[in-house]
Design a protein around this motif. Structure first.
Motif, PDB file in Angstrom:
ATOM      1  N   LYS A 135      -9.368  -4.551  -1.000  1.00 10.15           N
ATOM      2  CA  LYS A 135      -8.085  -4.994  -0.448  1.00 10.15           C
ATOM      3  C   LYS A 135      -7.984  -4.617   1.026  1.00 10.15           C
ATOM      4  CE  LYS A 135      -3.079  -4.548  -0.975  1.00 10.15           C
ATOM      5  NZ  LYS A 135      -1.970  -3.857  -1.683  1.00 10.15           N
ATOM      6  N   ASN A 136      -8.418  -3.391   1.365  1.00 10.34           N
ATOM      7  CA  ASN A 136      -8.434  -2.966   2.769  1.00 10.34           C
ATOM      8  C   ASN A 136      -9.250  -3.930   3.614  1.00 10.34           C
ATOM      9  OD1 ASN A 136      -8.599   0.640   2.174  1.00 10.34           O
ATOM     10  ND2 ASN A 136      -6.852  -0.729   2.316  1.00 10.34           N
ATOM     11  N   GLN A 137     -10.438  -4.252   3.121  1.00 11.03           N
ATOM     12  CA  GLN A 137     -11.326  -5.122   3.889  1.00 11.03           C
ATOM     13  C   GLN A 137     -10.743  -6.529   4.027  1.00 11.03           C
ATOM     14  OE1 GLN A 137     -14.990  -6.631   2.216  1.00 11.03           O
ATOM     15  NE2 GLN A 137     -16.125  -6.014   4.051  1.00 11.03           N
ATOM     16  N   HIS A 138     -10.157  -7.038   2.951  1.00 14.02           N
ATOM     17  CA  HIS A 138      -9.552  -8.376   2.992  1.00 14.02           C
ATOM     18  C   HIS A 138      -8.432  -8.424   4.030  1.00 14.02           C
ATOM     19  CE1 HIS A 138      -8.049 -12.248   1.589  1.00 14.02           C
ATOM     20  NE2 HIS A 138      -6.838 -11.712   1.527  1.00 14.02           N
ATOM     21  N   GLU A 139      -7.604  -7.390   4.068  1.00 13.93           N
ATOM     22  CA  GLU A 139      -6.504  -7.347   5.030  1.00 13.93           C
ATOM     23  C   GLU A 139      -7.031  -7.275   6.461  1.00 13.93           C
ATOM     24  OE1 GLU A 139      -4.270  -3.999   3.701  1.00 13.93           O
ATOM     25  OE2 GLU A 139      -3.160  -5.134   2.187  1.00 13.93           O
ATOM     26  N   LEU A 140      -8.124  -6.547   6.659  1.00 15.36           N
ATOM     27  CA  LEU A 140      -8.714  -6.466   7.995  1.00 15.36           C
ATOM     28  C   LEU A 140      -9.280  -7.820   8.419  1.00 15.36           C
ATOM     29  CD1 LEU A 140      -9.647  -4.891  10.487  1.00 15.36           C
ATOM     30  CD2 LEU A 140     -11.702  -4.232   9.205  1.00 15.36           C
ATOM     31  N   ARG A 141      -9.941  -8.499   7.498  1.00 14.23           N
ATOM     32  CA  ARG A 141     -10.541  -9.798   7.815  1.00 14.23           C
ATOM     33  C   ARG A 141      -9.468 -10.816   8.210  1.00 14.23           C
ATOM     34  NH1 ARG A 141     -13.781 -10.042   3.818  1.00 14.23           N
ATOM     35  NH2 ARG A 141     -15.728  -9.640   4.925  1.00 14.23           N
TER      36      ARG A 141
END
Length: 241
Positions: A135-141
């Motif tokens: 989820k962290n990575q998706h939000e960053l992307r």
């Protein structure tokens, strides 16, 4: 309550420090447990054989350090020490010392610890940890590239959640104050480097893959690669500034 804790303190130029040390040692030795109510000021002055001025100075310092809780109208109590108290003290220490030397020291500490943190996280992570990191990575992307503050916050959150995936609270205590400085470091050094976000996402993907596979060596190597790059960027930045 043990009598030796509140016995006569003796004379000297640093009576308040001696009182402070006596009470602190009693807390460390568990002679005074969290929640224990201390005697009144008058009683302590008599038992320590000291002046009220020296006693109050010692109590003030103990309170400032979070070792005792002075409650108006109720009395003085031994505090329940919390992880947050230790972390907040380190936050203040790092904030006051923030400069180029501290940045180098932070990167060196991360190079020592983070690869092992990644290795331990790969061994101990849960499925919930994986979902949180994804989820962290998706939000960053998906983050707007103009919103640099949100970007650095999301990157910092990824590191914090990785440390939590180790399942070891000491890791969190040790690294959370360090990670609290990462947004400032990124804004100062990394924010204007072309391709930095893409590289970070690539690193996160490699690390996530290692965690999914519970491949501790692969996680270790991904962390080493990131931190070596960070050191190169640091040296380049301060060489030209």
């Amino acid at each position: 309550m043990t009598n030796d804790v509140f016995s006569k303190i003796g004379s000297g130029l640093t009576l308040s420090q001696k009182i402070e040390r006596r009470i602190e040692e009693a807390i460390r030795q568990k002679k005074l447990l969290p929640g224990t109510r201390l005697p009144t000021e008058k009683e302590l002055c008599t038992q320590f054989a000291v002046s009220r001025t020296a006693l109050r100075e010692a109590l003030r310092r103990l309170s400032a350090r979070g070792l005792i809780d002075i409650r108006k109208g109720s009395g003085m109590y031994i505090s329940e020490l919390k992880i947050e108290d230790a972390i907040n003290s380190l936050h203040l220490f790092y904030d006051l010392r923030f400069n180029s030397d501290l940045i180098l020291q932070i990167i060196e500490v991360r190079r020592l610890f983070e690869p092992e943190v990644a290795r331990l996280a790969a061994r101990n992570r849960t499925d919930e940890d994986i979902r949180t990191l994804q989820k962290n990575q998706h939000e960053l992307r998906k983050c707007n590239p103009d919103n640099t503050q949100l970007e650095v916050d999301l990157i910092n959150r990824f590191h914090m959640n990785l440390s939590k995936a180790t399942g070891n609270p000491i890791v969190i205590i040790s690294l959370e104050p360090v990670y609290s400085l990462l947004p400032r470091m990124r804004n100062l050094i990394y924010g204007n480097i072309e391709g930095e976000k893409e590289y970070t996402l690539k690193y996160q993907s490699e690390l996530l893959e290692a965690l999914k596979e519970k491949d501790s060596q692969k996680a270790y190597e991904a962390s080493v690669a990131l931190l070596e790059r960070n050191m190169e960027i640091y040296k380049k930045y301060f060489k030209t500034n």
